[in-house]
Each structure stands twice: as C-alpha cells, then as structure tokens.
Scaffold this active site. Structure first.
Site, PDB file in Angstrom:
ATOM      1  N   ASP A   1       0.842  -1.063  -0.016  1.00  0.00           N
ATOM      2  CA  ASP A   1       0.031   0.078   0.060  1.00  0.00           C
ATOM      3  C   ASP A   1       0.904   1.313   0.266  1.00  0.00           C
ATOM      4  O   ASP A   1       1.754   1.261   0.660  1.00  0.00           O
ATOM      5  CB  ASP A   1      -0.833   0.030   1.017  1.00  0.00           C
ATOM      6  CG  ASP A   1      -1.902   1.014   1.121  1.00  0.00           C
ATOM      7  OD1 ASP A   1      -1.792   1.990   0.481  1.00  0.00           O
ATOM      8  OD2 ASP A   1      -2.889   0.840   1.849  1.00  0.00           O
TER       9      ASP A   1
ATOM     10  N   THR B   1       0.696   4.588   0.973  1.00  0.00           N
ATOM     11  CA  THR B   1       0.670   5.247   2.311  1.00  0.00           C
ATOM     12  C   THR B   1       0.998   4.352   3.164  1.00  0.00           C
ATOM     13  O   THR B   1       0.345   3.432   3.655  1.00  0.00           O
ATOM     14  CB  THR B   1      -0.874   5.898   2.501  1.00  0.00           C
ATOM     15  OG1 THR B   1      -1.256   6.428   1.401  1.00  0.00           O
ATOM     16  CG2 THR B   1      -0.723   6.748   3.365  1.00  0.00           C
TER      17      THR B   1
ATOM     18  N   ASP C   1      -0.718  -1.297   6.878  1.00  0.00           N
ATOM     19  CA  ASP C   1      -0.481  -0.884   7.946  1.00  0.00           C
ATOM     20  C   ASP C   1      -1.797  -0.435   8.658  1.00  0.00           C
ATOM     21  O   ASP C   1      -1.962   0.102   9.904  1.00  0.00           O
ATOM     22  CB  ASP C   1       0.514   0.137   8.344  1.00  0.00           C
ATOM     23  CG  ASP C   1       0.317   1.497   7.479  1.00  0.00           C
ATOM     24  OD1 ASP C   1      -0.716   1.486   6.876  1.00  0.00           O
ATOM     25  OD2 ASP C   1       0.911   2.423   7.808  1.00  0.00           O
TER      26      ASP C   1
END
Length: 322
Positions: free
Chosen positions: A12, A14, A210
């Site tokens: 991902d 970000t 995350d």
C-alpha cells in the site's frame, strides 16, 4: 516456509512506501479568494480522519488560517467528503467524487495532470455545485523504500503498488521507485480483491499494509505483513510484523526463510543418513559377511554425533547475511 515461496509483494503506497505524513504543497482557487477557499476546504477536512484531509488542515493553519466550522458532514470511503459551511455545500475529494455529484472538473484537469506527473495527489473541491479549485498533497518517500524495493527485485520478487491516487500519480511514483506495477484508484474495500486476483493467476502473494482497511487484504494474502508502526487490527490480521515498519525487513525475511528451509533439509539429510547407516548395522546386516555387530558404545556415540551435527548446522544460520 510460506515466505520462501513468495514471488509477488503487494504494498500500500501510504505508510508502507511513504512516511504517511503528507503535506499540502499547492492550492489554487477561482471565483473565491484563495485564503477563504482554503479555510472552507479545511473546515470540511477537519472532520475527516484521512491523512490527506489532515494535511490540508495543517496547511491552512500554517498559513495562519482558521478552518471554518462545518455541519452536515458526510464521507464516502476512499473518494471524498462533504459538509455545509455558512449555508454553502462544500465538496472535497477525487475527480470521480465530484463527477458523481454532477460537478464538471475539466477546467482544472491540465493543472491537475501537471501535479500528478510530479507524484502529487490532487484533491478537487466545489462550492454549491461549481468546481472552485484544486489542492496538491505530497507524501515523502521513506529513505528505506528504494533499498527495500531493489533488494526484493534482486531476489526475483515482483512489486505491485496499490493506491487510491490517480493513474498518472501512481505511475509517477512507480517510475521513481522502480515498481513493476501500479494499481491506481483502488478503493479500500477492493484491496483484498486485488490480492485474490493475483493469487488466481498462480502468484504467491505477500501483502504489506498498516491500516485498518488493509486487514482483509493481509488475511487474504499467502503471507500478511504488517508494519509495527501501524494499527493493531493490521498486526492481528498479518502473519509477520515488521517492528520498525521498514520494508527492507521483507527482503530479509525472504532470505532468512529460504536459508532456514535449506538448513532444515540439510538437517533431515544428516538425521536420516545416520539412521540409514546405523539401523542396518545394528540389525546385523554386516555380521554374516564380516562378523561385525554395532557396539552399544558406538551406537551411543553415533546418536550424539547426529545431534551435534544437526545443532552445529543450525547454528550456521547466525552467519546468514540479511
């Protein structure tokens, strides 16, 4: 063992590739004074928990502006937000978010494309149904990201990036980092589906994320990898947690996994080898020809040597370069 077979890592953008602390870099408005427009946009975004929204709020405050009080707030996950301020309906979000509400954004596309080419995330905003401007937000790349991607590619792993950004922005980031494939405009709820589609092509997929919305994709992947700096939900859903949130840990884990499985196979060969030689001798296979039987002392020594060989070989893992 599963980490050894991984051939694709999905990340991902970000928090895993970037620092996860975006900042407002550009803001342009038309028909409304720029500071007034930014205060309106920040007024809507102050009710949002999205990192991009928080970056806009912080950017407004850095310019000495006070976000306007907003009401009737509504958010569409992964697309945008809206609220009422002083009787005005303010929309803030992606091009698609405004288009779904009948707002024409073509006027701003040329400038938006230029910012996207610089790997910036572009946010559109409208007031009372009229596109009034755009903002650009950039999230710095982690220092460790380039090294991590290079190490994974050297080990033959394909890197796929998921992001809610536009294709132009995603491609710009992918070019900068040497990422093999960038999947753009991905909604949070679609991440697990992308992992599943890669698996359907025969790929062994590790997913690194995350956030709360990464949890389904982490559970779907052959190996889920959570950042230790992320949410508890992500770590609960993952099989591996990188304590420091450093993607280079994925490459290290892959190297260690392969070395460990290789070491296990060697140890099994030692164990079976000793038994394959010792058991027939103990059973008297050599007695009819040579008159030899296996002494209990020799048998005990062989068992001890077998254990020492296995332990000594296992300790060689301490010398594996990660």
């Amino acid at each position: 063992e599963r980490m050894r077979d991984i051939d694709t890592v999905v990340v991902d953008k970000t928090g895993t590739l970037t620092l996860g602390h975006p900042a407002l870099t550009d803001f342009v408005a038309e028909g409304i004074p720029e500071n007034e427009a930014l205060a309106l946009v920040a007024g809507v975004e102050q009710l949002s928990e999205h990192p991009i929204g928080l970056a806009i709020v912080e950017g407004a405050k850095a310019r000495g502006l006070t976000p306007q009080p907003a009401g009737a707030f509504d958010a569409v996950n992964g697309l945008g937000v809206q609220a009422d301020i002083d009787g005005k309906r303010v929309l803030v979000g992606s091009r698609n978010f405004l288009a779904q509400r009948g707002v024409e954004t073509q006027r701003w596309e040329a400038r938006a494309e230029a910012w996207r080419a610089e790997a910036k995330t572009v946010v559109f905003f409208a007031v009372d149904g009229i596109a009034a401007g755009i903002a650009a937000v950039a999230d710095p790349i982690k220092e460790s990201t380039r090294d991590a991607i290079a190490a994974l590619k050297r080990s033959g792993v394909r890197i796929v990036m998921l992001t809610g950004d536009s294709k132009r922005t995603a491609d710009a980031v992918a070019r900068q980092l040497g990422i093999d494939e960038a999947l753009a405009e991905v909604l949070p709820e679609d991440k697990a589906g992308h992992v599943k589609r890669l698996q359907a092509t025969g790929r062994k997929v590790a997913m690194a994320g995350d956030g709360i919305n990464d949890a389904p994709a982490l559970a779907q992947a052959d190996v889920g990898i959570a950042m230790g700096t992320g949410t508890d939900v992500a770590m609960e859903s993952a099989g591996v947690t990188l304590v420091k949130g450093d993607l280079r840990g994925i490459a290290r884990a892959a190297v260690l996994s392969r070395a460990t499985m290789r070491n296990i196979r060697q140890n099994l060969a030692f164990a079976f080898g000793y038994n394959a030689l010792g058991i027939p001798v103990a059973a008297g296979v050599l007695y009819p020809v040579f008159g030899l039987l296996l002494s209990p002392v020799f048998a005990g020594a062989a068992m001890a040597l077998s254990s020492v060989s296995v332990v000594t070989n296992a300790l060689r893992l301490n010398r594996v370069r990660l």
